[in-house]
Write a protein that holds these residues in place. Sequence first.
Motif, PDB file in Angstrom:
ATOM      1  N   THR A 167      -5.445   5.160  -0.931  1.00 38.52           N
ATOM      2  CA  THR A 167      -4.458   4.101  -1.113  1.00 38.52           C
ATOM      3  C   THR A 167      -4.119   3.912  -2.586  1.00 38.52           C
ATOM      4  O   THR A 167      -4.991   4.005  -3.454  1.00 38.52           O
ATOM      5  CB  THR A 167      -4.983   2.755  -0.568  1.00 38.52           C
ATOM      6  OG1 THR A 167      -6.208   2.417  -1.233  1.00 38.52           O
ATOM      7  CG2 THR A 167      -5.229   2.831   0.929  1.00 38.52           C
ATOM      8  N   GLU A 187       0.993   5.612  -0.427  1.00 36.53           N
ATOM      9  CA  GLU A 187       0.162   6.773  -0.126  1.00 36.53           C
ATOM     10  C   GLU A 187      -0.233   7.501  -1.401  1.00 36.53           C
ATOM     11  O   GLU A 187       0.411   7.354  -2.444  1.00 36.53           O
ATOM     12  CB  GLU A 187       0.915   7.740   0.796  1.00 36.53           C
ATOM     13  CG  GLU A 187       2.092   8.481   0.165  1.00 36.53           C
ATOM     14  CD  GLU A 187       3.382   7.676   0.140  1.00 36.53           C
ATOM     15  OE1 GLU A 187       4.444   8.277  -0.114  1.00 36.53           O
ATOM     16  OE2 GLU A 187       3.337   6.444   0.351  1.00 36.53           O
ATOM     17  N   ILE A 219       0.852  -1.190   0.000  1.00 34.43           N
ATOM     18  CA  ILE A 219       0.000   0.000   0.000  1.00 34.43           C
ATOM     19  C   ILE A 219       0.888   1.241   0.000  1.00 34.43           C
ATOM     20  O   ILE A 219       1.723   1.415   0.886  1.00 34.43           O
ATOM     21  CB  ILE A 219      -0.926   0.022   1.234  1.00 34.43           C
ATOM     22  CG1 ILE A 219      -1.760  -1.260   1.301  1.00 34.43           C
ATOM     23  CG2 ILE A 219      -1.844   1.246   1.181  1.00 34.43           C
ATOM     24  CD1 ILE A 219      -2.648  -1.346   2.532  1.00 34.43           C
TER      25      ILE A 219
END
Length: 412
Positions: free
Chosen positions: A397, A253, A251
């Motif tokens: 995400t 940002e 994941i």
Amino acid sequence: MAKIIPFKAVRPTRDKVSLVAARSYQTYTLAERESRMSYNPFSFLHIINPGYKYHKDISGQDRYKLVRNRYLEFKEDRIFMQDEIPCYYIYKIVNREGTAFSGIVAAASAEDYEKDLIKKHEDTIEYRENVFKDYLKSVRFNAEPVLLTYPDNDVVANIISEIQKDRAEYEFTTTYRDTHYLWKLDDSKLIDVLQNEFESIDTIYIADGHHRSASSYLLAKDSKSENNEHTGNEPYNYFMTYLIPESDLRIHEFNRLIKDLNGLSKEAFLIKLDAMYRIENRGNELYKPNGKHHFCMYLDGEFYSLYLRKSNYTFENPLDALDTQILYKTILEPILGISDLRNDKRIDYSHGKNDLVTIKSKVDSGEFKVGFGLVPITIDEMKAIANNHLTMPPKSTFIEPKLRSGVTIYEF
């Protein structure tokens, strides 16, 4: 009790898979699409952009019918073949940085989506759900799996590892330098073991593909109502997925870029920020935030660190503790006047793989006035949002792996 079943995939022949496989349509620029379709007659883009054949943009039901026609032509020309028995497909992706993702392509139950056994963490837009449902009803196939993630499971991991010791059915590298491998798992005993293991998992989470999941559920619902002999075993009750363990999920940002300060001067803007943040000027060197509730900001040629004043902010649920929500509730909405994160033209997003150089260059060029950098959301935060039936702000995400269309196809 998740229903994860094998299926008879339609897929490219081994000699053409690297030519067929395509990224999601929206990720290509117009020039890239034109180039690939001009020089590669086998690209899956020819199926999903059938108007190219006639040098014309075609939309709506006319486009859907042509998509179906192009798909059938690929089958007639033996670019595609179909497996004779239901299989699971072990799929491995190694990206250009050397990170490996291994999982299973299978069919998941639309009923499990309805019952919240397959949990979501993002809002979907009803209009987009219905448009894609109508598309699926016309073309009658899934070509891009929904990315699901499940708790790490030793039995599943060992089977994947054993299968990968054999020669892969597919092995090809893309121009993005990602290498893709696919193994066909058709052993009935191993299929039973995997199916039983997934049935023992209480909850599976959508990592990427919320609209595709919702549209598949709507399609199943419509098809059930139209079929007087509905049994629950029809292919339309399932949709194609790629399941990977939580430890494999990556994941990143999404950083924020804002076009103006909502009529404020730089000094007035900083004073308003001071009410909720401890601010430190970090100069013109690239600066990344290093923890939760800590942001970086690039403004007027300088980086700043912003530390949330927690005594001034209330954490009532997992959403309140999410950094994208904190940024929205403390800066974007009350100070910069951005309330509609999906549609406001003053905000844009840059995922973390592009790093902070992208933010700096876009602010320095004058295209944007200020940029904010965040740390990635964790899998535990994502699960907490889903478990509490909450939804993240848009662009919270950027998740890997990113899958290719046309490698495995699920017909219904």
